[in-house]
Design an enzyme around this catalytic site. Structure first.
Site, mmCIF file in Angstrom:
data_model
loop_
_atom_site.group_PDB
_atom_site.id
_atom_site.type_symbol
_atom_site.label_atom_id
_atom_site.label_comp_id
_atom_site.label_asym_id
_atom_site.label_seq_id
_atom_site.Cartn_x
_atom_site.Cartn_y
_atom_site.Cartn_z
ATOM 1 N N PRO A 115 0.896 -1.093 -0.081
ATOM 2 C CA PRO A 115 0.135 -0.173 0.138
ATOM 3 C C PRO A 115 0.901 1.440 -0.094
ATOM 4 O O PRO A 115 1.921 1.508 0.757
ATOM 5 C CB PRO A 115 -1.038 -0.427 1.411
ATOM 6 C CG PRO A 115 -0.560 -1.649 1.205
ATOM 7 C CD PRO A 115 0.621 -1.877 1.011
ATOM 8 N N ILE B 275 -2.207 -3.756 -3.710
ATOM 9 C CA ILE B 275 -2.232 -5.145 -4.559
ATOM 10 C C ILE B 275 -3.542 -5.737 -3.492
ATOM 11 O O ILE B 275 -3.219 -6.491 -2.423
ATOM 12 C CB ILE B 275 -0.777 -5.528 -4.625
ATOM 13 C CG1 ILE B 275 -0.134 -4.747 -5.665
ATOM 14 C CG2 ILE B 275 -1.495 -7.219 -5.524
ATOM 15 C CD1 ILE B 275 0.867 -5.316 -5.134
ATOM 16 N N ASN C 138 -8.408 8.662 -4.246
ATOM 17 C CA ASN C 138 -9.062 7.944 -4.792
ATOM 18 C C ASN C 138 -7.646 6.244 -4.666
ATOM 19 O O ASN C 138 -6.941 7.123 -3.955
ATOM 20 C CB ASN C 138 -8.077 8.106 -6.506
ATOM 21 C CG ASN C 138 -9.164 9.405 -6.597
ATOM 22 O OD1 ASN C 138 -10.262 9.752 -6.794
ATOM 23 N ND2 ASN C 138 -8.546 10.972 -7.118
#
Length: 115
Positions: free
Chosen positions: A2, A65, A98
């Protein structure tokens, strides 16, 4: 892997010591991913407006991911907007985040990729 990026017009002098570490730990807990793989990048002092006002605001992105999706993103939004409101004094209604679910083959690290 992340990666959380915060672009904000809040001045560097108003970014509290320990914010990046706190974001790292909170994201590790929220995503279930090890803190050693989490990257946080806070970019203060940006020329920004939100709704035509230069009051404190933030434009953010969270890349990961996996662990990205509707219910998870709502949880992350609550957590991250809360932290940015508390630590940087940015109203949650002046924050966009986002979310990007990355393909492991498209994320490089340590001379290779995560695929």
């Amino acid at each position: 892997m992340p990666m959380f990026i915060v672009n904000t017009n809040v001045p560097r002098s108003s970014v509290p010591e320990g914010l990046l570490s706190e974001l790292t730990q909170q994201l590790a807990q929220a995503t279930g991913k090890p803190a050693q793989y989490i990257a946080v990048h806070v970019v203060p002092d940006q020329l920004m407006t939100f709704s035509g006002s230069s009051d404190p605001c933030a434009l953010c992105s969270l890349h990961s991911i996996g662990k990205i999706g509707g219910a998870q993103n709502r949880t992350y939004s609550k957590l991250l907007c809360g932290l940015l409101a508390d630590r940087l004094r940015i109203s949650p209604d002046r924050i966009y985040i986002n979310y990007y679910d990355m393909n492991a083959a498209n994320v490089g690290w340590n001379g290779s990729t995560f695929a």
